[in-house]
Design a protein around this motif. Structure first.
Motif, PDB file in Angstrom:
ATOM      1  N   LEU A  51      -6.141 -32.998 -31.344  1.00 38.00           N
ATOM      2  CA  LEU A  51      -5.954 -34.380 -30.880  1.00 38.00           C
ATOM      3  C   LEU A  51      -5.357 -35.224 -31.999  1.00 38.00           C
ATOM      4  CD1 LEU A  51      -9.275 -35.344 -29.056  1.00 38.00           C
ATOM      5  CD2 LEU A  51      -7.006 -35.180 -28.022  1.00 38.00           C
ATOM      6  N   ALA A  52      -4.226 -35.884 -31.729  1.00 42.34           N
ATOM      7  CA  ALA A  52      -3.599 -36.737 -32.747  1.00 42.34           C
ATOM      8  C   ALA A  52      -3.380 -38.135 -32.184  1.00 42.34           C
ATOM      9  CB  ALA A  52      -2.266 -36.137 -33.185  1.00 42.34           C
ATOM     10  N   ASP A  53      -4.086 -39.109 -32.772  1.00 43.27           N
ATOM     11  CA  ASP A  53      -3.961 -40.505 -32.349  1.00 43.27           C
ATOM     12  C   ASP A  53      -4.470 -41.388 -33.476  1.00 43.27           C
ATOM     13  OD1 ASP A  53      -4.300 -43.089 -31.072  1.00 43.27           O
ATOM     14  OD2 ASP A  53      -4.187 -42.035 -29.163  1.00 43.27           O
ATOM     15  N   ASP A  54      -3.717 -42.453 -33.808  1.00 44.73           N
ATOM     16  CA  ASP A  54      -4.154 -43.312 -34.910  1.00 44.73           C
ATOM     17  C   ASP A  54      -5.254 -44.277 -34.490  1.00 44.73           C
ATOM     18  OD1 ASP A  54      -2.063 -46.197 -34.832  1.00 44.73           O
ATOM     19  OD2 ASP A  54      -2.074 -44.601 -33.345  1.00 44.73           O
TER      20      ASP A  54
ATOM     21  N   ALA B 289      -9.411 -29.812 -33.991  1.00 48.08           N
ATOM     22  CA  ALA B 289      -9.215 -30.766 -35.086  1.00 48.08           C
ATOM     23  C   ALA B 289      -8.701 -32.086 -34.528  1.00 48.08           C
ATOM     24  CB  ALA B 289      -8.211 -30.214 -36.105  1.00 48.08           C
ATOM     25  N   GLU B 290      -8.883 -33.148 -35.328  1.00 51.19           N
ATOM     26  CA  GLU B 290      -8.338 -34.473 -34.998  1.00 51.19           C
ATOM     27  C   GLU B 290      -7.396 -34.891 -36.117  1.00 51.19           C
ATOM     28  OE1 GLU B 290     -11.356 -37.417 -34.083  1.00 51.19           O
ATOM     29  OE2 GLU B 290     -12.763 -35.811 -33.584  1.00 51.19           O
ATOM     30  N   ALA B 291      -6.377 -35.654 -35.754  1.00 47.14           N
ATOM     31  CA  ALA B 291      -5.413 -36.153 -36.743  1.00 47.14           C
ATOM     32  C   ALA B 291      -5.169 -37.628 -36.481  1.00 47.14           C
ATOM     33  CB  ALA B 291      -4.097 -35.374 -36.643  1.00 47.14           C
ATOM     34  N   GLU B 292      -5.098 -38.412 -37.579  1.00 50.55           N
ATOM     35  CA  GLU B 292      -4.965 -39.874 -37.427  1.00 50.55           C
ATOM     36  C   GLU B 292      -3.536 -40.357 -37.622  1.00 50.55           C
ATOM     37  OE1 GLU B 292      -5.758 -39.061 -41.707  1.00 50.55           O
ATOM     38  OE2 GLU B 292      -6.663 -38.403 -39.832  1.00 50.55           O
ATOM     39  N   ASN B 293      -2.602 -39.447 -37.929  1.00 45.77           N
ATOM     40  CA  ASN B 293      -1.190 -39.843 -38.035  1.00 45.77           C
ATOM     41  C   ASN B 293      -0.309 -38.618 -37.828  1.00 45.77           C
ATOM     42  OD1 ASN B 293      -0.885 -38.463 -40.607  1.00 45.77           O
ATOM     43  ND2 ASN B 293      -1.996 -40.187 -41.515  1.00 45.77           N
ATOM     44  N   GLY B 294       1.009 -38.856 -37.815  1.00 42.21           N
ATOM     45  CA  GLY B 294       1.943 -37.775 -37.529  1.00 42.21           C
ATOM     46  C   GLY B 294       1.915 -36.654 -38.543  1.00 42.21           C
ATOM     47  N   ALA B 295       1.799 -37.018 -39.824  1.00 39.34           N
ATOM     48  CA  ALA B 295       1.809 -36.000 -40.886  1.00 39.34           C
ATOM     49  C   ALA B 295       0.607 -35.066 -40.762  1.00 39.34           C
ATOM     50  CB  ALA B 295       1.825 -36.666 -42.256  1.00 39.34           C
ATOM     51  N   THR B 296      -0.585 -35.646 -40.533  1.00 37.64           N
ATOM     52  CA  THR B 296      -1.776 -34.793 -40.403  1.00 37.64           C
ATOM     53  C   THR B 296      -1.757 -34.027 -39.073  1.00 37.64           C
ATOM     54  OG1 THR B 296      -3.059 -36.693 -39.596  1.00 37.64           O
ATOM     55  CG2 THR B 296      -3.272 -36.142 -41.924  1.00 37.64           C
ATOM     56  N   ALA B 297      -1.067 -34.575 -38.066  1.00 34.12           N
ATOM     57  CA  ALA B 297      -0.917 -33.852 -36.794  1.00 34.12           C
ATOM     58  C   ALA B 297      -0.128 -32.564 -37.012  1.00 34.12           C
ATOM     59  CB  ALA B 297      -0.210 -34.732 -35.765  1.00 34.12           C
ATOM     60  N   VAL B 298       0.936 -32.664 -37.811  1.00 34.15           N
ATOM     61  CA  VAL B 298       1.744 -31.473 -38.129  1.00 34.15           C
ATOM     62  C   VAL B 298       0.888 -30.447 -38.872  1.00 34.15           C
ATOM     63  CG1 VAL B 298       3.743 -30.600 -39.417  1.00 34.15           C
ATOM     64  CG2 VAL B 298       3.913 -32.780 -38.181  1.00 34.15           C
TER      65      VAL B 298
ATOM     66  N   LEU C 234      -0.205 -26.725 -37.300  1.00 38.82           N
ATOM     67  CA  LEU C 234       0.256 -25.483 -37.932  1.00 38.82           C
ATOM     68  C   LEU C 234      -0.916 -24.669 -38.480  1.00 38.82           C
ATOM     69  CD1 LEU C 234       3.536 -26.643 -39.737  1.00 38.82           C
ATOM     70  CD2 LEU C 234       3.205 -25.791 -37.407  1.00 38.82           C
ATOM     71  N   LEU C 235      -1.988 -25.355 -38.899  1.00 36.89           N
ATOM     72  CA  LEU C 235      -3.160 -24.659 -39.433  1.00 36.89           C
ATOM     73  C   LEU C 235      -3.991 -24.018 -38.319  1.00 36.89           C
ATOM     74  CD1 LEU C 235      -5.102 -23.996 -41.817  1.00 36.89           C
ATOM     75  CD2 LEU C 235      -6.188 -26.218 -41.393  1.00 36.89           C
ATOM     76  N   HIS C 236      -4.279 -24.805 -37.255  1.00 34.94           N
ATOM     77  CA  HIS C 236      -5.215 -24.357 -36.213  1.00 34.94           C
ATOM     78  C   HIS C 236      -4.537 -23.648 -35.042  1.00 34.94           C
ATOM     79  CE1 HIS C 236      -8.713 -26.295 -38.042  1.00 34.94           C
ATOM     80  NE2 HIS C 236      -7.937 -27.338 -38.290  1.00 34.94           N
ATOM     81  N   ARG C 237      -3.229 -23.857 -34.867  1.00 39.34           N
ATOM     82  CA  ARG C 237      -2.461 -23.205 -33.789  1.00 39.34           C
ATOM     83  C   ARG C 237      -3.151 -23.358 -32.428  1.00 39.34           C
ATOM     84  NH1 ARG C 237       1.095 -19.874 -36.621  1.00 39.34           N
ATOM     85  NH2 ARG C 237       1.494 -18.458 -34.891  1.00 39.34           N
ATOM     86  N   PRO C 238      -3.309 -24.603 -31.953  1.00 41.86           N
ATOM     87  CA  PRO C 238      -4.018 -24.830 -30.681  1.00 41.86           C
ATOM     88  C   PRO C 238      -3.180 -24.390 -29.482  1.00 41.86           C
ATOM     89  CG  PRO C 238      -3.000 -26.865 -31.399  1.00 41.86           C
ATOM     90  CD  PRO C 238      -2.778 -25.860 -32.517  1.00 41.86           C
ATOM     91  N   ASP C 239      -3.858 -24.190 -28.356  1.00 39.26           N
ATOM     92  CA  ASP C 239      -3.130 -23.919 -27.108  1.00 39.26           C
ATOM     93  C   ASP C 239      -2.288 -25.141 -26.731  1.00 39.26           C
ATOM     94  OD1 ASP C 239      -4.254 -21.351 -26.708  1.00 39.26           O
ATOM     95  OD2 ASP C 239      -6.088 -22.281 -25.919  1.00 39.26           O
ATOM     96  N   VAL C 240      -2.880 -26.332 -26.888  1.00 41.54           N
ATOM     97  CA  VAL C 240      -2.193 -27.580 -26.519  1.00 41.54           C
ATOM     98  C   VAL C 240      -2.402 -28.624 -27.617  1.00 41.54           C
ATOM     99  CG1 VAL C 240      -1.978 -29.424 -24.793  1.00 41.54           C
ATOM    100  CG2 VAL C 240      -2.585 -27.104 -24.053  1.00 41.54           C
ATOM    101  N   LEU C 241      -1.318 -29.263 -28.030  1.00 46.18           N
ATOM    102  CA  LEU C 241      -1.402 -30.422 -28.926  1.00 46.18           C
ATOM    103  C   LEU C 241      -1.342 -31.670 -28.068  1.00 46.18           C
ATOM    104  CD1 LEU C 241      -1.205 -32.060 -31.591  1.00 46.18           C
ATOM    105  CD2 LEU C 241       1.273 -31.693 -31.500  1.00 46.18           C
ATOM    106  N   VAL C 242      -2.345 -32.538 -28.192  1.00 44.01           N
ATOM    107  CA  VAL C 242      -2.355 -33.829 -27.485  1.00 44.01           C
ATOM    108  C   VAL C 242      -2.042 -34.884 -28.529  1.00 44.01           C
ATOM    109  CG1 VAL C 242      -3.717 -35.433 -26.098  1.00 44.01           C
ATOM    110  CG2 VAL C 242      -4.091 -32.960 -25.861  1.00 44.01           C
ATOM    111  N   ILE C 243      -0.879 -35.533 -28.396  1.00 42.59           N
ATOM    112  CA  ILE C 243      -0.411 -36.412 -29.467  1.00 42.59           C
ATOM    113  C   ILE C 243       0.053 -37.767 -28.931  1.00 42.59           C
ATOM    114  CG2 ILE C 243       1.942 -35.437 -29.382  1.00 42.59           C
ATOM    115  CD1 ILE C 243       1.985 -35.759 -32.496  1.00 42.59           C
TER     116      ILE C 243
ATOM    117  N   LEU D 251       7.176 -38.467 -31.998  1.00 43.90           N
ATOM    118  CA  LEU D 251       8.406 -37.693 -31.845  1.00 43.90           C
ATOM    119  C   LEU D 251       8.781 -36.977 -33.137  1.00 43.90           C
ATOM    120  CD1 LEU D 251      10.673 -40.060 -29.709  1.00 43.90           C
ATOM    121  CD2 LEU D 251       9.491 -38.002 -28.959  1.00 43.90           C
ATOM    122  N   GLY D 252       8.607 -37.667 -34.264  1.00 40.95           N
ATOM    123  CA  GLY D 252       8.903 -37.059 -35.562  1.00 40.95           C
ATOM    124  C   GLY D 252       8.004 -35.861 -35.825  1.00 40.95           C
ATOM    125  N   ALA D 253       6.721 -36.011 -35.487  1.00 43.78           N
ATOM    126  CA  ALA D 253       5.765 -34.914 -35.677  1.00 43.78           C
ATOM    127  C   ALA D 253       6.120 -33.733 -34.772  1.00 43.78           C
ATOM    128  CB  ALA D 253       4.342 -35.397 -35.384  1.00 43.78           C
TER     129      ALA D 253
END
Length: 200
Positions: A6-9, A31-40, A44-53, A63-65
């Motif tokens: 999950l990636a959302d600021d 995992a959770e990510a609070e910005n685009g860089a940590t989403a990337v 890449l680390l956890h290789r999820p079935d689906v990235l929700v961004i 889009l950049g991520a």
């Protein structure tokens, strides 16, 4: 079981989704990510079935991520959350291979269903998102929108050029065109005008 990053600021929304999605369906949040860089990094680390961004995030936006993730993991399934689905953004996301778009105001149960559908190889665009995307009154080109979006975050021309991999002169040209089209005097006014009109 479907694994998700999950990636959302917006911390409140991200934490709520992280808690609710596993209750609504067979989902594990890796995992959770609070910005685009940590989403990337997390993807890449956890290789999820689906990235929700989230589309709009500080620094590297959604889009950049996605572009960076696509380069490393071409088959990554991606669901994009958005409040504003401008046609240019929707087209760009589709070109990047985003499989799903859901409004940020959607119910967790609905988001869970869409995650499951995407994991099965289907595509999904919420009707309210696609309806917004059809209404195109924006006179700006996609590149002009790109430079204004980065401008609105307070970056200098040199920083914008570096982020978008453009020459500084090219960035100035895009900003000048955008200022003419929005009839504003500064690039920051142009960015504010574009944001108020839901073009960014």
């Amino acid at each position: 079981m479907t694994t998700v990053v999950l990636a959302d600021d917006e911390a409140l929304l991200r934490k709520a989704l992280a808690a609710l999605l596993p209750l609504e369906g067979d989902i594990t949040v890796l995992a959770e990510a609070e910005n685009g860089a940590t989403a990337v990094e997390a993807t890449l680390l956890h290789r999820p079935d689906v990235l929700v961004i989230d589309l709009e995030m500080p620094g590297v936006d959604g889009l950049g991520a996605v572009a960076q993730i696509r380069a490393a993991r071409p088959d990554q399934v991606i669901l994009m959350l958005t409040r504003h689905a401008r046609p240019g953004v929707l087209r760009k996301a589709l070109r990047l291979g985003v499989q799903g778009f859901v409004s940020k105001s959607a119910e967790p149960a609905h988001i869970t269903q869409v995650i499951a559908a995407l994991h099965e190889g289907k595509r999904w665009i919420d009707p309210d998102v696609s309806a917004l995307a059809v209404i195109d009154d924006c006179p700006l080109t996609e590149r002009e929108v790109d430079v204004l979006r980065v401008t609105s975050k307070g970056y200098s021309v040199a920083e914008i050029a570096a982020q978008l991999h453009l020459a500084e002169g090219t960035v100035r040209n895009y900003l000048s065109n955008a200022m003419q089209k929005t009839q504003t005097r500064t690039r920051h006014e142009a960015a504010r005008y574009a944001r108020e009109h839901d073009w960014l």
